[in-house]
Design a protein around this motif. Structure first.
Motif, PDB file in Angstrom:
ATOM      1  N   LYS A   1      46.607  -3.211  28.696  1.00 30.45           N
ATOM      2  CA  LYS A   1      45.453  -3.837  28.626  1.00 30.45           C
ATOM      3  C   LYS A   1      44.878  -2.839  30.118  1.00 30.45           C
ATOM      4  O   LYS A   1      45.413  -1.797  30.594  1.00 30.45           O
ATOM      5  CB  LYS A   1      45.569  -5.158  29.639  1.00 30.45           C
TER       6      LYS A   1
ATOM      7  N   TYR B   1      43.296 -11.651  19.527  1.00 32.30           N
ATOM      8  CA  TYR B   1      43.307 -12.961  20.027  1.00 32.30           C
ATOM      9  C   TYR B   1      43.175 -13.924  18.915  1.00 32.30           C
ATOM     10  O   TYR B   1      43.092 -15.441  19.830  1.00 32.30           O
ATOM     11  CB  TYR B   1      43.438 -13.009  21.179  1.00 32.30           C
TER      12      TYR B   1
ATOM     13  N   ARG C   1      59.713  -7.964  24.359  1.00 33.34           N
ATOM     14  CA  ARG C   1      59.130  -9.098  24.963  1.00 33.34           C
ATOM     15  C   ARG C   1      59.819  -8.862  26.526  1.00 33.34           C
ATOM     16  O   ARG C   1      59.712  -9.297  27.384  1.00 33.34           O
ATOM     17  CB  ARG C   1      59.539 -10.195  24.423  1.00 33.34           C
TER      18      ARG C   1
ATOM     19  N   GLY D   1      45.959 -13.695  34.064  1.00 30.06           N
ATOM     20  CA  GLY D   1      44.718 -13.278  33.779  1.00 30.06           C
ATOM     21  C   GLY D   1      45.050 -11.713  34.098  1.00 30.06           C
ATOM     22  O   GLY D   1      44.059 -10.782  33.402  1.00 30.06           O
TER      23      GLY D   1
ATOM     24  N   ASN E   1      48.456 -10.058  33.449  1.00 30.47           N
ATOM     25  CA  ASN E   1      49.232  -9.321  33.793  1.00 30.47           C
ATOM     26  C   ASN E   1      49.730  -8.512  32.978  1.00 30.47           C
ATOM     27  O   ASN E   1      50.225  -7.656  31.956  1.00 30.47           O
ATOM     28  CB  ASN E   1      49.906 -10.824  32.753  1.00 30.47           C
TER      29      ASN E   1
END
Ligand code: IDP
Ligand code: MG
Length: 148
Positions: free
Chosen positions: A9, A49, A85, A110, A112
């Motif tokens: 991100k 999303y 994961r 928010g 991460n």
């Protein structure tokens, strides 16, 4: 062989964690099948999303994802979705184990750092969305040293 969609991100890119994150997937033994730095627009982020539309944090999440470039990747290997994961760690960094990417580098949910597909089916959809050109195929010469 199973594939997962992994995305660093904007905070992970800004914080200089691209190499560290790629290294963790490489060292595990997974194979890189796609890699690109890209900025996405609001409609694209909302599509990615879409299952979270309606959540109270949805708008903030979209603003976060479009706030800077992201690194989109396809990683391949046995059980890469579930293992990816685990490498990433729990959604909320407060719950992420030390040794995971979020556990080691993140504090707030928010911010991460990284996304990973949550199932083989979502991986298929996310790879189709982010890599319409498809994965790059190559055979790692380490294969027989990683798989029995
Ligand atoms: P995941 O990324 O671990 O799969 P999801 O539940 O799919 O977690 O949520 C997607 C992303 O939305 C999270 O990684 C995080 O960036 C953000 N998010 C999830 N829950 C919250 C929240 O309660 N507040 C703010 N952001 C959140
Ligand atoms: Mg998710």
């Amino acid at each position: 062989m199973e594939q997962s969609f992994i995305m660093i991100k904007p905070d992970g890119v800004q914080r200089g964690l691209v190499g560290e994150i790629i290294s963790r997937f490489e060292k595990k033994g997974f194979s890189l099948r796609g890699l690109k730095l890209m900025s996405v627009d609001r409609a694209f982020a909302e599509n990615h999303y879409s299952d979270l539309a309606g959540k109270p944090f949805f708008n903030g999440l979209i603003e976060y994802i479009i706030s800077g470039p992201v690194v989109a990747m396809i990683w391949e290997g046995k059980n890469v979705v579930a293992t990816g994961r685990k490498i990433i760690g729990a959604t909320k960094p407060v719950d992420s184990d030390v040794g995971t990417i979020r556990g080691d580098f993140a504090i707030d949910v928010g911010r991460n750092i990284i996304h990973g597909s949550d199932s083989v089916e979502s991986a298929r959809k996310e790879i189709a969305l982010w890599f319409p050109e498809g994965p790059v195929y190559w055979q790692s010469s380490l294969h027989s040293w990683i798989y029995e």
